[in-house]
Design a protein around this motif. Structure first.
Motif, short mmCIF file in Angstrom:
data_model
loop_
_atom_site.label_atom_id
_atom_site.label_comp_id
_atom_site.label_asym_id
_atom_site.label_seq_id
_atom_site.Cartn_x
_atom_site.Cartn_y
_atom_site.Cartn_z
N LYS A 71 47.79 57.14 8.17
CA LYS A 71 48.79 56.07 8.17
C LYS A 71 49.92 56.39 7.20
O LYS A 71 51.10 56.20 7.53
N ALA A 72 49.57 56.88 6.02
CA ALA A 72 50.59 57.22 5.03
C ALA A 72 51.47 58.37 5.52
O ALA A 72 52.69 58.36 5.33
N PHE A 73 50.84 59.36 6.16
CA PHE A 73 51.62 60.48 6.69
C PHE A 73 52.62 59.99 7.74
O PHE A 73 53.80 60.37 7.71
N LEU A 74 52.17 59.17 8.67
CA LEU A 74 53.04 58.72 9.75
C LEU A 74 54.20 57.88 9.21
O LEU A 74 55.33 57.98 9.70
N THR A 75 53.94 57.09 8.19
CA THR A 75 55.02 56.31 7.56
C THR A 75 56.05 57.24 6.94
O THR A 75 57.26 57.07 7.11
N ALA A 76 55.56 58.24 6.20
CA ALA A 76 56.46 59.20 5.55
C ALA A 76 57.19 60.05 6.59
O ALA A 76 58.38 60.36 6.44
N TYR A 77 56.49 60.40 7.65
CA TYR A 77 57.09 61.24 8.68
C TYR A 77 58.19 60.49 9.42
O TYR A 77 59.24 61.05 9.72
N ARG A 78 57.96 59.21 9.71
CA ARG A 78 59.00 58.40 10.34
C ARG A 78 60.27 58.42 9.48
O ARG A 78 61.38 58.60 9.98
N GLY A 79 60.09 58.26 8.16
CA GLY A 79 61.24 58.31 7.26
C GLY A 79 61.93 59.66 7.28
O GLY A 79 63.17 59.74 7.20
N SER A 80 61.15 60.72 7.41
CA SER A 80 61.72 62.07 7.45
C SER A 80 62.56 62.27 8.71
O SER A 80 63.66 62.85 8.65
N VAL A 81 62.07 61.79 9.84
CA VAL A 81 62.80 61.90 11.10
C VAL A 81 64.10 61.09 11.03
O VAL A 81 65.17 61.56 11.44
N GLU A 82 64.00 59.88 10.51
CA GLU A 82 65.19 59.03 10.42
C GLU A 82 66.23 59.65 9.50
O GLU A 82 67.44 59.59 9.77
N LYS A 83 65.79 60.28 8.43
CA LYS A 83 66.73 60.91 7.51
C LYS A 83 67.37 62.14 8.15
O LYS A 83 68.54 62.45 7.89
N ALA A 84 66.63 62.83 9.01
CA ALA A 84 67.19 63.99 9.69
C ALA A 84 68.39 63.60 10.54
O ALA A 84 69.39 64.33 10.60
N SER A 85 68.32 62.43 11.17
CA SER A 85 69.43 61.96 11.99
C SER A 85 70.57 61.41 11.13
O SER A 85 71.75 61.55 11.48
N ALA A 86 70.22 60.79 10.01
CA ALA A 86 71.23 60.17 9.15
C ALA A 86 71.94 61.18 8.25
O ALA A 86 73.12 61.02 7.94
N ASP A 87 71.23 62.21 7.84
CA ASP A 87 71.80 63.22 6.94
C ASP A 87 71.67 64.58 7.60
O ASP A 87 70.83 65.40 7.23
#
Length: 340
Positions: free
Chosen positions: A254-270
């Motif tokens: 669960k913690a990985f998926l939460t962090a991974y979602r943030g990583s994907v979103e940041k890839a698109s934003a930055d």
């Protein structure tokens, strides 16, 4: 030149798209990092989760997590091909992996359900390019010759599906000629020898950089969305998790998926920052190329029931074209991981 820097990543993407190469071919001389003496059993493993990703679009979403995760939380490995990750998953040496969606289904069947799909991370990466501006819709492909890679694999199945849904019969209304290498096709486009071609990223970026007359005529992800009537989506990359690891370490997953979602979103934003990280971690050889390619890599994060309902239709299309492309049978409900 850009195409020279991107040759290795383009080959990896072609492997990503071709189910016939899941068990053979596209080998890599590069050995993944890590301790080969480590236990292959998830139940016996102690320490950081072992996370694998593949060079190219499927691995981009992992870049920010690799940079920001606390030391000792994850043991990251970037592989050159799907085959390399397949071996690690089958042997039990991977707890979590970012792989093509069709490979996820094949691995589930091959291992007897020992892996589950946790999230979709990449939509389609296929685009139709042309020299000129004649093609504004799929209907405009009638009477054309389309050059493509991936005969007998996902690109062919996706192209045929979109054409058929738009009332065009492949081989009759549209001629399709296949090439073995995306680089070869990009070169043909650049030399104006192929007027229309379907390519994946990062080869799209390579082709566009070599010929200013080229343009992206059709986004096959958008064309899939427009053509489908069952709610399915073109979903080509995902994250899988070892079933045993998910059962034994639900909080960590669960913690990985939460962090991974943030990583994907940041890839698109930055995009610029992520492009630098892609070069640092050798996900894409050059940041300048990654910066151009990322916006067309279909980065996303979809999990749970939404993932299942949208992905099952895509699997059905692949199964209808070639049952072995998804392991010989459609995945059942147990294949889809749902966090407690």
């Amino acid at each position: 030149m850009i195409h020279q820097y991107f040759r290795q990543a383009a080959a990896a993407v072609l492997c990503l798209l071709m189910p016939s190469l899941l068990l053979s071919g596209c080998t890599s001389k590069e050995e993944p990092k890590g301790d080969p003496s480590a236990s292959t059993s998830s139940s016996a493993k102690a320490g950081p989760a072992r996370v694998y990703a593949i060079k190219g679009p499927t691995g981009i979403g992992m870049a920010n997590l690799m940079a920001e995760a606390a030391e000792g939380t994850y043991d990251f490995h970037i592989a050159a091909s799907p085959e390399e990750v397949t071996a690690k998953v089958v042997s039990g040496e991977a707890d979590i992996a970012a792989v093509p969606t069709n490979l996820a289904a094949v691995l589930s069947k091959k291992t007897g359900g020992k892996v589950q799909i946790a999230a979709v991370n990449t939509l389609g990466v296929l685009y139709v390019l042309e020299n000129g501006s004649a093609i504004q819709s799929v209907a405009d492909l009638k009477g054309k010759t389309i050059y493509s890679i991936g005969q007998g694999s996902n690109p062919e199945y996706v192209l045929n599906y979109v054409l058929t849904k738009n009332g065009l019969t492949p081989g009759e209304d549209v001629t399709i000629e296949f090439k073995e290498q995306a680089d070869e096709l990009a070169t043909l486009l650049a030399a104006n020898k192929a007027a229309v071609a379907m390519l994946p990223e990062p080869s799209v970026t390579t082709a566009l950089s070599k010929n200013a007359e080229l343009r992206v005529a059709l986004d096959m992800t958008k064309e899939w969305d427009a053509a489908t009537d069952d709610g399915s989506r073109l979903m080509m990359g995902c994250v899988i998790v070892s079933t045993a690891y998910a059962q034994q370490h639900p909080d960590e997953v669960k913690a990985f998926l939460t962090a991974y979602r943030g990583s994907v979103e940041k890839a698109s934003a930055d995009v610029e920052g992520t492009a630098q990280l892609c070069e640092r971690y050798e996900i894409i050889p050059k940041a300048a190329v990654a910066k151009q390619a990322i916006p067309r890599c279909g980065l996303t994060y979809i999990d749970g029931s939404e993932m299942q309902s949208q992905l099952s239709g895509y699997y059905a299309v692949l199964y209808a074209a070639d049952p072995q492309s998804v392991g010989g049978e459609l995945p059942g409900d147990a294949f889809y991981y749902h966090a407690a």
